[in-house]
Design an enzyme around this catalytic site. Structure first.
Site, PDB file in Angstrom:
ATOM      1  N   LYS A 173       7.439 -17.247  -5.029  1.00 13.42           N
ATOM      2  CA  LYS A 173       7.724 -15.732  -4.737  1.00 13.42           C
ATOM      3  C   LYS A 173       9.313 -15.373  -4.367  1.00 13.42           C
ATOM      4  O   LYS A 173       9.782 -14.696  -4.558  1.00 13.42           O
ATOM      5  CB  LYS A 173       6.999 -15.420  -3.573  1.00 13.42           C
ATOM      6  CG  LYS A 173       5.551 -15.136  -3.982  1.00 13.42           C
ATOM      7  CD  LYS A 173       4.720 -14.822  -2.530  1.00 13.42           C
ATOM      8  CE  LYS A 173       3.140 -14.178  -2.880  1.00 13.42           C
ATOM      9  NZ  LYS A 173       2.405 -13.940  -1.695  1.00 13.42           N
TER      10      LYS A 173
ATOM     11  N   GLU B  25       7.260  -6.239 -12.081  1.00 14.32           N
ATOM     12  CA  GLU B  25       5.885  -6.746 -12.260  1.00 14.32           C
ATOM     13  C   GLU B  25       5.353  -5.801 -13.298  1.00 14.32           C
ATOM     14  O   GLU B  25       5.876  -4.980 -13.702  1.00 14.32           O
ATOM     15  CB  GLU B  25       5.369  -6.233 -10.825  1.00 14.32           C
ATOM     16  CG  GLU B  25       5.743  -6.869  -9.782  1.00 14.32           C
ATOM     17  CD  GLU B  25       5.251  -6.470  -8.329  1.00 14.32           C
ATOM     18  OE1 GLU B  25       5.000  -7.172  -7.395  1.00 14.32           O
ATOM     19  OE2 GLU B  25       4.784  -5.432  -8.318  1.00 14.32           O
TER      20      GLU B  25
ATOM     21  N   CYS C  10      -1.492  -4.269  -1.936  1.00 13.14           N
ATOM     22  CA  CYS C  10      -0.516  -5.102  -3.168  1.00 13.14           C
ATOM     23  C   CYS C  10      -0.149  -6.448  -2.955  1.00 13.14           C
ATOM     24  O   CYS C  10       0.212  -6.643  -1.807  1.00 13.14           O
ATOM     25  CB  CYS C  10       0.528  -3.989  -3.110  1.00 13.14           C
ATOM     26  SG  CYS C  10       0.742  -2.337  -2.537  1.00 13.14           S
ATOM     27  N   SER C  11      -0.365  -7.107  -3.949  1.00 14.70           N
ATOM     28  CA  SER C  11       0.163  -8.530  -4.039  1.00 14.70           C
ATOM     29  C   SER C  11       0.233  -9.105  -5.123  1.00 14.70           C
ATOM     30  O   SER C  11       0.348  -8.461  -6.337  1.00 14.70           O
ATOM     31  CB  SER C  11      -0.685  -9.247  -2.910  1.00 14.70           C
ATOM     32  OG  SER C  11      -0.125 -10.581  -2.372  1.00 14.70           O
TER      33      SER C  11
END
Length: 266
Positions: free
Chosen positions: A80, A190, A129-130
């Site tokens: 991440k 993303e 969100c993730s």
């Protein structure tokens, strides 16, 4: 300690000054330093000094995201940290999800991200969100993996009981692709799976993730967003401007707004 140089020796200035004079001298020297830097305001200069990271959030930076190409095909993994820290303005494209949770009154749950979040702290955003994680094998299965990750995070972030957020409860709407440079250090790039969860659930938000969670009716959403004293996340801003009204209007006939063939790019 401030010193002056006489010949080959450095002599502490405060040896000759009382406390008040020493403070005044330090202030004067700081003014000279910032004057030499040009017109950079002190507040802006200090804002560039790295802040210590929250231990909980820093640990999460070691989790691994799923890297994808522009067609959402898996092509590796990265932490991440590496997926979200800008390097020469670039970020790896990776898979993510966003959940829009509506109750049976058709109100949308928004959350304010915790101030300890590394990306977009204190920002308002959609319900959850993730990212699916590479190290969780079943989360690597494209759509089904994204659904599993969404359920995991709904439990972790919002405290929704597992029995109330199963993958079968999530309506898959579409995918969006976007990039944001965020604060210039941490950003996002993303392909984001969009899910709608339309049911009443119990909430117990995790304070490490969520500062505020509240339901907003459609009639008040625009006014609520325009009156916020905090910013909103870039992905939610794009969705609110381009897609959300249509989804909201069709909550009971979502098949009308589903787009599973195309990745919407902003």
């Amino acid at each position: 300690m401030i010193s002056v140089r006489l010949s080959e020796q450095s002599i502490p200035v405060n040896k000759f000054l009382n406390g008040f004079q020493f403070v005044c001298l330090r202030f004067y020297i700081m003014k000279l330093i910032f004057k030499s830097l040009g017109t950079i305001p002190l507040r802006r200069f200090l804002s560039t000094v790295p802040k210590p990271l929250n231990p909980v959030q820093e640990a999460a930076l070691e989790e691994r995201c799923i890297l994808v190409d522009k067609n959402d095909q898996e092509c590796g993994f990265a932490s991440k940290r590496d997926c979200h820290r800008l390097v020469n303005g670039n970020l790896p494209l990776h898979r993510a999800f966003s959940v829009f949770l509506f109750n049976t009154k058709d109100e949308l749950l928004l959350q304010q991200r915790s101030s300890t979040k590394i990306t977009f702290p204190d920002h308002y955003t959609n319900s959850c969100c993730s990212h699916p994680l590479y190290e969780i094998e079943h989360e690597r299965k494209d759509l089904e993996g994204a659904k599993a990750a969404a359920c995991r995070r709904l439990v972790f972030e919002l405290g929704i009981p597992t029995s109330q957020c199963q993958p079968k409860d999530l309506q898959y709407i579409t995918r969006i692709r976007y990039m944001s440079e965020g604060d210039g250090t941490w950003g996002e790039h993303e392909i984001d799976y969009i899910f709608i969860l339309h049911k009443d659930v119990a909430l117990d938000p995790n304070p490490d993730e969520v500062s505020t969670a509240l339901y907003i009716p459609k009639s008040k959403m625009n006014k609520f967003l325009s009156n916020l004293k905090h910013p909103i996340t870039p992905w939610f801003k794009l969705i609110a401007q381009n897609e959300l009204t249509n989804w909201w209007d069709n909550l009971r006939s979502l098949e009308k707004v589903m787009n599973h063939k195309q990745i919407i790019t902003y």
